[in-house]
Write a protein that holds these residues in place. Structure first.
Motif, PDB file in Angstrom:
ATOM      1  N   PHE A  60       0.824  -1.198   0.000  1.00 20.12           N
ATOM      2  CA  PHE A  60       0.000   0.000   0.000  1.00 20.12           C
ATOM      3  C   PHE A  60       0.865   1.258   0.000  1.00 20.12           C
ATOM      4  O   PHE A  60       0.561   2.236  -0.666  1.00 20.12           O
ATOM      5  CB  PHE A  60      -0.905   0.022   1.237  1.00 20.12           C
ATOM      6  CG  PHE A  60      -1.840   1.199   1.279  1.00 20.12           C
ATOM      7  CD1 PHE A  60      -3.080   1.130   0.686  1.00 20.12           C
ATOM      8  CD2 PHE A  60      -1.461   2.384   1.910  1.00 20.12           C
ATOM      9  CE1 PHE A  60      -3.939   2.213   0.693  1.00 20.12           C
ATOM     10  CE2 PHE A  60      -2.316   3.476   1.926  1.00 20.12           C
ATOM     11  CZ  PHE A  60      -3.550   3.391   1.321  1.00 20.12           C
ATOM     12  N   PRO A  90      -5.725   6.690   0.244  1.00 17.99           N
ATOM     13  CA  PRO A  90      -6.272   6.122   1.483  1.00 17.99           C
ATOM     14  C   PRO A  90      -7.747   5.784   1.323  1.00 17.99           C
ATOM     15  O   PRO A  90      -8.400   6.175   0.344  1.00 17.99           O
ATOM     16  CB  PRO A  90      -6.079   7.263   2.487  1.00 17.99           C
ATOM     17  CG  PRO A  90      -6.156   8.503   1.649  1.00 17.99           C
ATOM     18  CD  PRO A  90      -5.492   8.143   0.341  1.00 17.99           C
ATOM     19  N   LEU A  91      -8.280   5.042   2.291  1.00 20.27           N
ATOM     20  CA  LEU A  91      -9.711   4.794   2.372  1.00 20.27           C
ATOM     21  C   LEU A  91     -10.368   6.071   2.887  1.00 20.27           C
ATOM     22  O   LEU A  91     -10.004   6.584   3.944  1.00 20.27           O
ATOM     23  CB  LEU A  91      -9.995   3.632   3.317  1.00 20.27           C
ATOM     24  CG  LEU A  91     -11.467   3.355   3.652  1.00 20.27           C
ATOM     25  CD1 LEU A  91     -12.242   2.945   2.414  1.00 20.27           C
ATOM     26  CD2 LEU A  91     -11.566   2.282   4.735  1.00 20.27           C
ATOM     27  N   ILE A 215      -6.017  -3.076   1.155  1.00 15.64           N
ATOM     28  CA  ILE A 215      -6.265  -2.962   2.590  1.00 15.64           C
ATOM     29  C   ILE A 215      -6.867  -4.247   3.119  1.00 15.64           C
ATOM     30  O   ILE A 215      -6.381  -4.831   4.074  1.00 15.64           O
ATOM     31  CB  ILE A 215      -7.176  -1.756   2.905  1.00 15.64           C
ATOM     32  CG1 ILE A 215      -6.400  -0.441   2.700  1.00 15.64           C
ATOM     33  CG2 ILE A 215      -7.712  -1.839   4.335  1.00 15.64           C
ATOM     34  CD1 ILE A 215      -7.198   0.809   2.967  1.00 15.64           C
ATOM     35  N   LYS A 252      -9.760  -6.270   8.732  1.00 18.54           N
ATOM     36  CA  LYS A 252      -8.702  -5.289   8.947  1.00 18.54           C
ATOM     37  C   LYS A 252      -9.177  -4.106   9.791  1.00 18.54           C
ATOM     38  O   LYS A 252      -8.357  -3.449  10.445  1.00 18.54           O
ATOM     39  CB  LYS A 252      -8.168  -4.774   7.604  1.00 18.54           C
ATOM     40  CG  LYS A 252      -7.584  -5.866   6.715  1.00 18.54           C
ATOM     41  CD  LYS A 252      -6.451  -6.594   7.420  1.00 18.54           C
ATOM     42  CE  LYS A 252      -5.851  -7.682   6.516  1.00 18.54           C
ATOM     43  NZ  LYS A 252      -4.785  -8.438   7.212  1.00 18.54           N
ATOM     44  N   LEU A 323      -5.895  -0.407  10.773  1.00 18.21           N
ATOM     45  CA  LEU A 323      -5.822   0.870  10.066  1.00 18.21           C
ATOM     46  C   LEU A 323      -5.498   1.988  11.052  1.00 18.21           C
ATOM     47  O   LEU A 323      -5.676   1.843  12.257  1.00 18.21           O
ATOM     48  CB  LEU A 323      -7.152   1.188   9.364  1.00 18.21           C
ATOM     49  CG  LEU A 323      -7.646   0.225   8.294  1.00 18.21           C
ATOM     50  CD1 LEU A 323      -8.899   0.780   7.624  1.00 18.21           C
ATOM     51  CD2 LEU A 323      -6.572  -0.058   7.260  1.00 18.21           C
ATOM     52  N   GLU A 351      -5.328   4.642   6.463  1.00 20.57           N
ATOM     53  CA  GLU A 351      -4.309   3.837   5.807  1.00 20.57           C
ATOM     54  C   GLU A 351      -3.928   2.668   6.716  1.00 20.57           C
ATOM     55  O   GLU A 351      -4.185   2.717   7.925  1.00 20.57           O
ATOM     56  CB  GLU A 351      -3.043   4.663   5.523  1.00 20.57           C
ATOM     57  CG  GLU A 351      -3.206   5.748   4.508  1.00 20.57           C
ATOM     58  CD  GLU A 351      -1.895   6.477   4.250  1.00 20.57           C
ATOM     59  OE1 GLU A 351      -0.876   6.084   4.880  1.00 20.57           O
ATOM     60  OE2 GLU A 351      -1.895   7.413   3.450  1.00 20.57           O
ATOM     61  N   PRO A 352      -3.296   1.632   6.170  1.00 20.25           N
ATOM     62  CA  PRO A 352      -2.773   0.563   7.035  1.00 20.25           C
ATOM     63  C   PRO A 352      -1.745   1.122   8.007  1.00 20.25           C
ATOM     64  O   PRO A 352      -1.002   2.049   7.690  1.00 20.25           O
ATOM     65  CB  PRO A 352      -2.125  -0.413   6.040  1.00 20.25           C
ATOM     66  CG  PRO A 352      -2.813  -0.138   4.745  1.00 20.25           C
ATOM     67  CD  PRO A 352      -3.111   1.328   4.728  1.00 20.25           C
TER      68      PRO A 352
END
Length: 353
Positions: A60, A90-91, A215, A252, A323, A351-352
């Motif tokens: 990622f 990012p998400l 992700i 996650k 995350l 983000e992770p």
């Protein structure tokens, strides 16, 4: 002037939990854009061209720095201490209470919401007080506010919505999730003691599970809970039990999103903090020092630090999630798209870790 040496790329795909070192190769010839021809290395400006390949795989985020190493010293280029970063988007999550068709210029405001979703490139949108005409309890899907917003996007999202009670004596009122990603799983259930469609204390939550690229699986809940004196504690406990049951090693992140009707720093908020399962992501993104006092060291005076925080809308993330929030902002104010509801919206990115 540095003499003979070697250039290396130092890089990581997990925020430097593990690091790798890749050697670069000196290029005896390179393409000179000025002369549009091959040139020797170094050129007339004493610029040495080195080339290296990083095999990072499906990561990622990639961070890297460059070193030039000689027998006597190491010269670093690490972007002034920040390192260089290459990352996927990012998400992006947006939450908003729609105010159940009670707004002046309602049609325009629904268009503004759709415009904001598109401009901010939101991936998941959690909506509360989603409304459609009551129609003797049968509803009117064509006039559902979440459906209208979705249809005004350049490319409509996947949508899941359900209603819980009669709102304002004329609407089926509920919650919704709009998602750029397909629903792997979706569900809706009452978290309130009451399931009576004619009781405002009947509260239903919808959930969706999504496979977010690079992700993984993410569980998202769109909730509109009651005020503390009207059953918040029991409703939150049921929601927590449901979410915890669905959270496993494959997930996650679990995100509880929406209007919780508890003021930041209040006894209801205290209940969430003391559950020791969820953390306030907007607070983490925008007020890190306060976040540490509330969630890390449980400062006995933490309520004082939130005296001017009147939020009742949140994204709470399960502490077991993989995350981290990277930004947070308030939207739908006089500074951006205008007020579209009696609530502001909140937009956050993840983000992770």
């Amino acid at each position: 002037s540095l003499g003979q040496g070697q250039v290396y790329i130092h890089w990581s795909t997990d925020r430097w939990k593990h690091a790798q070192k890749t050697a670069c190769h000196f290029k005896s010839m390179f393409w000179d854009k000025t002369t549009q021809s091959n040139a020797r290395n170094p050129n007339q400006y004493d610029i040495a061209i080195w080339k290296g390949w990083i095999r990072a795989g499906q990561c990622f985020r990639l961070e890297y720095a460059v070193s030039f190493e000689t027998e006597h010293q190491i010269i670093w280029d690490n972007n002034h201490g920040r390192n260089y970063v290459l990352s996927h988007d990012p998400l992006k999550i947006l939450i908003l209470n729609l105010h159940c068709y009670q707004e002046d210029n309602q049609d325009y405001k629904l268009s503004q919401i759709a415009r904001a979703i598109d401009d901010m490139k939101a991936d998941i949108v959690c909506l509360q007080e989603v409304a459609e005409p009551w129609n003797d309890g049968m509803g009117d899907w064509e006039n559902n506010s979440a459906k209208i917003i979705n249809e005004r996007l350049p490319e409509p999202f996947h949508i899941y919505t359900d209603w819980s009670h009669l709102g304002f004596d004329k609407y089926r009122e509920g919650v919704a999730i709009l998602s750029r990603y397909p629903f792997i799983k979706q569900d809706a259930r009452y978290v309130s003691d009451s399931h009576d469609a004619y009781s405002i204390h009947s509260r239903k939550v919808v959930m969706g599970q999504f496979n977010v690229p690079l992700i993984g699986l993410v569980n998202v809940y769109s909730a509109h809970l009651s005020w503390l004196e009207d059953g918040f504690e029991a409703q939150f406990n049921r929601l927590n039990d449901w979410a915890q049951h669905n959270h496993n090693a494959r997930i996650k992140a679990t995100l509880l999103c929406g209007d919780f009707n508890i003021v930041a720093g209040s006894s209801g908020y205290d209940l969430v903090v003391n559950s020791n399962a969820y953390e306030d992501q907007y607070l983490e993104a925008t007020a890190h020092g306060v976040f540490e006092k509330v969630f890390r060291v449980n400062d006995p005076y933490w309520h004082d630090y939130m005296a001017d925080d009147y939020r009742i809308d949140y994204i709470f993330m399960n502490k077991a999630s993989e995350l981290k929030v990277t930004s947070g902002r308030t939207v739908f104010t006089d500074k951006d798209y205008g007020f579209v509801s009696d609530h502001c919206g909140y937009y956050m990115t993840f983000e992770p870790k």
